[in-house]
Write a protein that holds these residues in place. Sequence first.
Motif, mmCIF file in Angstrom:
data_model
loop_
_atom_site.group_PDB
_atom_site.id
_atom_site.type_symbol
_atom_site.label_atom_id
_atom_site.label_comp_id
_atom_site.label_asym_id
_atom_site.label_seq_id
_atom_site.Cartn_x
_atom_site.Cartn_y
_atom_site.Cartn_z
ATOM 1 N N SER A 123 0.849 -1.189 0.000
ATOM 2 C CA SER A 123 0.000 0.000 0.000
ATOM 3 C C SER A 123 0.887 1.243 0.000
ATOM 4 O O SER A 123 1.998 1.231 0.520
ATOM 5 C CB SER A 123 -0.938 0.030 1.215
ATOM 6 O OG SER A 123 -0.202 0.201 2.413
ATOM 7 N N LEU B 175 -1.169 6.039 -9.461
ATOM 8 C CA LEU B 175 -1.953 6.711 -8.427
ATOM 9 C C LEU B 175 -2.989 7.612 -9.094
ATOM 10 O O LEU B 175 -2.696 8.265 -10.099
ATOM 11 C CB LEU B 175 -1.028 7.516 -7.509
ATOM 12 C CG LEU B 175 0.053 6.688 -6.782
ATOM 13 C CD1 LEU B 175 0.940 7.597 -5.943
ATOM 14 C CD2 LEU B 175 -0.564 5.585 -5.933
ATOM 15 N N PHE C 191 -4.476 12.498 -5.687
ATOM 16 C CA PHE C 191 -3.824 11.683 -4.658
ATOM 17 C C PHE C 191 -3.013 12.609 -3.755
ATOM 18 O O PHE C 191 -1.803 12.768 -3.879
ATOM 19 C CB PHE C 191 -2.932 10.620 -5.294
ATOM 20 C CG PHE C 191 -2.567 9.493 -4.367
ATOM 21 C CD1 PHE C 191 -3.469 8.469 -4.108
ATOM 22 C CD2 PHE C 191 -1.338 9.459 -3.736
ATOM 23 C CE1 PHE C 191 -3.141 7.428 -3.253
ATOM 24 C CE2 PHE C 191 -0.994 8.433 -2.879
ATOM 25 C CZ PHE C 191 -1.909 7.411 -2.629
ATOM 26 N N GLN D 149 -3.557 3.950 -1.655
ATOM 27 C CA GLN D 149 -3.908 3.014 -2.725
ATOM 28 C C GLN D 149 -3.096 1.742 -2.592
ATOM 29 O O GLN D 149 -1.918 1.779 -2.220
ATOM 30 C CB GLN D 149 -3.675 3.623 -4.105
ATOM 31 C CG GLN D 149 -3.962 2.647 -5.250
ATOM 32 C CD GLN D 149 -4.041 3.324 -6.591
ATOM 33 O OE1 GLN D 149 -4.910 4.166 -6.818
ATOM 34 N NE2 GLN D 149 -3.146 2.978 -7.501
#
Length: 236
Positions: free
Chosen positions: A145, A189, A193, A199
């Motif tokens: 992540s 991304l 973001f 994500q």
Amino acid sequence: MSTISMRGTTLGAVGLAVSATLALTGCKNGNEELPAAQPSSSASGPSQPASPSAQPSTPAAPSSSSSASADAGASPVPGANGTATSGQVFKIGEAAQIPFDYGSTKGGRIALTVTAIEQGNPADLDALKLGDKVKGMIPYYVRYSVQNTGTVDLSHTSVGHIKGLLPDGSEAQGVSIIGKFEKCPNESLPKGFTNGKTQAGCALALAPSAQTKVTGAQYWGEPYNILSKNKELVWK
């Protein structure tokens, strides 16, 4: 280390640039991976095969450590301002705070976490049409992540430079996929973001046989690489 490069999920097989043994001895400079042949057209799904043509795999965008100070929380020096230190080892599930640049996006800061390493089924590789070049190999999915912990908008950037590690610390064979592989999605991304956004991503690694497992992972993007005279970050 070189990778097997694929575009889409239904394309014909492409060759390894070097053998698996030699691939594991390839050096890394942090800005690119040794190129391998890959098709030139993208496939959107199983029903749209395309004809491959040789071209180098797209390298990760180079970082510029001199610009990292644009973000007050980022630093190009491992260990400064709370960033992960050179060669630091983390447990699966622990986050590493790292500076992050991508192309013209400078001075970012992310928390990178390897969340799991999952063994797949050899049949999973059928979708990549690699044939005998991956015969006997076992796919592993390095799940991770990415969280934006800085003040720079990281829209449309990509976090790469993640490899699987074998029990002896050597690198597992990597596979670079351009297109969709449902078993291991790895997208750029998204737009917007910004700080706090998170994500999930995935890197595909191949163990040479059923007797050898992928047990760890490493990140070797700037500034954790040979070019910067620093060691990679490791999760195990």
